[in-house]
Design an enzyme around this catalytic site. Structure first.
Site, PDB file in Angstrom:
ATOM      1  N   THR A 139       0.839  -1.201   0.000  1.00 14.67           N
ATOM      2  CA  THR A 139       0.000   0.000   0.000  1.00 14.67           C
ATOM      3  C   THR A 139       0.870   1.245   0.000  1.00 14.67           C
ATOM      4  OG1 THR A 139      -1.852  -1.066   1.153  1.00 14.67           O
ATOM      5  CG2 THR A 139      -1.658   1.329   1.385  1.00 14.67           C
ATOM      6  N   ASN A 140       2.033   1.132   0.654  1.00 15.45           N
ATOM      7  CA  ASN A 140       2.859   2.310   0.889  1.00 15.45           C
ATOM      8  C   ASN A 140       3.566   2.829  -0.361  1.00 15.45           C
ATOM      9  OD1 ASN A 140       1.994   1.697   3.411  1.00 15.45           O
ATOM     10  ND2 ASN A 140       3.994   1.073   4.207  1.00 15.45           N
ATOM     11  N   THR A 185      -7.081  53.118  -5.090  1.00 16.76           N
ATOM     12  CA  THR A 185      -6.245  52.423  -4.105  1.00 16.76           C
ATOM     13  C   THR A 185      -6.912  52.580  -2.749  1.00 16.76           C
ATOM     14  OG1 THR A 185      -4.884  54.406  -3.778  1.00 16.76           O
ATOM     15  CG2 THR A 185      -4.103  52.789  -5.388  1.00 16.76           C
ATOM     16  N   SER A 316     -33.458  38.305  -4.951  1.00 15.81           N
ATOM     17  CA  SER A 316     -34.091  38.453  -3.645  1.00 15.81           C
ATOM     18  C   SER A 316     -35.476  37.833  -3.637  1.00 15.81           C
ATOM     19  CB  SER A 316     -34.197  39.935  -3.274  1.00 15.81           C
ATOM     20  OG  SER A 316     -34.926  40.125  -2.077  1.00 15.81           O
TER      21      SER A 316
END
Length: 469
Positions: A139-140, A185, A316
């Protein structure tokens, strides 16, 4: 329900007779009821590709008979083609460093191979999940390598959508290049710029994101197949060790490489963290763009309203006619989730101990989610927002002319102090900057025509000369 009896080192267990999974998968199913979601289909396919490549390699080395190997290969091909995915029942988040996922693949492939060879499911004397399907593997090395194969498959689709986003933004940058607006800015008036420059800047940052993702995708082509348990390659023949990367490359029709240091490649997940970091950076950038789009389109009567976003749905349940910027909003929410996923991925990688990291399952779960949701977010942003954006040229001009930001251009000619005084007086009296300068005799109209030309203020002078040429 008809059942068959299967056993493992934990004892006996009844398994549904027609199931392709086996006892270890069923135990994992019972142990890990976490997300309600099974493994990502690309992870399933990637596991099958590795099992196929391993069978080919073991067959060529004489470790696995052609009969068994060919049945494993055929069963793997079926899974690669999309069959039997419903037999992968283990939760996406699981303990055991992915052992349950690997055994789910081993058992499904083994039982399908048994069936291909004319036997009955569960008769592991014909094809064994561990001894045959998992031969020369752990698995590793299988699970992290499968994760990399999955990323290599998924990431280009996300990159493609980001390329579409880049192209859409560039298209708008050309379309809006003649429109002068006020730059800002800290949400305050700054100096003039072209609306096209805003969209060009968005394109530039997305280009960098694409470049980052292309770079990190390449790192995913090095894996630890052949490392088995910890990197030492125990139970691996020299033929398998030397040929597994080549055979994975053939199965995947892409070039993969065996890591030089297999101990390192087995225990460290920094490559996945790097992918996640690139995704997070892109999420940050794309959300910033969406913030700008919401501000620039705000109003439409009481906000900036310099651009219009496509109206996609009612905004809305109580306010008639209200339309919200729902596409930028959903894209930002995707970004928030990706940023959160990056924290999980970071902690999963950090939390490994010694020769193995046990937390790959949650890492893959979150990483695949980030890749796919970023892809979807980029696609909806292009198709349902960017391509339909229009500019309110008159509104841009109105705000530009009402601003005192153009006073910045006076500094080289009358000095910062005088320019500041003019700006303050303009704000207080409502008299334009240009008119105040003329009234005070600071500059004449010919000079102001050049100095306060908005086009001149939007480019460095050297760039303007190039444009003139």
């Amino acid at each position: 329900m008809l059942t068959r009896m299967e056993s493992d080192s934990m004892g006996m267990l009844e398994v549904e007779k027609d199931a392709y999974y086996g006892v270890q998968t069923l135990r994992a199913k019972r142990n890990f009821s976490i997300t309600g979601q099974t493994m990502h289909q690309e992870l399933i396919i990637s596991l099958a590709k590795l099992k196929k490549a391993a069978a080919i390699t073991n067959r060529s080395g004489g470790m696995l008979s052609s009969t068994i190997a060919n049945a494993i290969i055929k069963a793997s091909d079926e899974i690669i083609a999309g069959k039997l995915h419903n037999e992968f029942i283990v939760d996406a988040i699981q303990g055991g460093a992915g052992t349950s996922a690997n055994m789910n693949a081993n058992e499904v492939i083994a039982n399908r191979a048994i069936e291909i060879l004319g036997g009955e499911k569960g008769d592991y004397s014909i094809v064994h999940p561990n001894d045959h399907v998992n031969m020369a593997q752990s698995t590793n090395d299988v699970f992290p390598s499968a994760g990399k194969l999955a990323v290599v498959t998924l990431l280009p689709k996300t990159i493609y959508q980001l390329e579409r986003l880049d192209a859409a933004l560039m298209k708008k940058s050309f379309e809006f290049d003649h429109i002068i607006k006020m730059g800002r800015t800290q949400l305050q008036d700054a100096v003039p710029m072209r609306l096209g420059q805003s969209f060009h800047a968005y394109s530039s940052v997305i280009k960098r994101d694409i470049e980052r993702l292309i770079r990190v995708e390449k790192t995913m082509h090095t894996f630890n197949m052949g490392a088995t348990a910890i990197g030492s390659g125990i139970n691996v023949s020299p033929i398998y060790f030397d040929n597994i990367a080549q055979n994975v490359s053939l199965v995947c029709n892409d070039k993969f490489y065996q890591a030089e240091d297999l101990f390192d490649a087995t225990q460290n997940l920094d490559g996945f963290v790097e992918v996640s970091a690139a995704l997070k950076i892109c999420a940050v950038n794309i959300s910033k763009i969406c913030n700008d789009l919401r501000l620039l389109s705000s109003g439409p009567k009481t906000g900036l309203a310099e651009i219009n976003l496509p109206a996609m749905q009612n905004g809305s349940s109580i306010m008639p006619g209200k339309v919200n910027p729902v596409i930028p909003e959903v894209v930002s929410q995707v970004a928030f989730n990706i940023i959160g996923n990056d924290i999980t991925i970071t902690m999963a990688a950090e939390s490994g101990q010694m020769e193995l990291n046990a937390f790959e399952p949650v890492l893959f779960y979150k990483l695949f989610e980030s890749i796919e949701t970023l892809k979807a977010a980029a696609a909806t942003l292009v198709d349902n927002c960017i391509l339909g954006i229009s500019a309110n040229e008159e509104r841009c001009s109105e705000l530009l002319n009402a601003s005192v930001g153009i006073s910045t251009a006076l500094c080289p000619h009358i000095g910062y102090k005088k320019s500041a005084e003019i700006a303050k007086e303009s704000l207080k009296t409502g008299i334009s900057v240009k008119q105040l300068v003329l009234e005070k005799g600071l500059l004449n109209s010919s000079q102001l025509k050049i100095i306060l030309n908005p086009i001149i203020m939007t480019e460095p002078q050297s760039d303007l000369k190039k444009m003139a040429i």
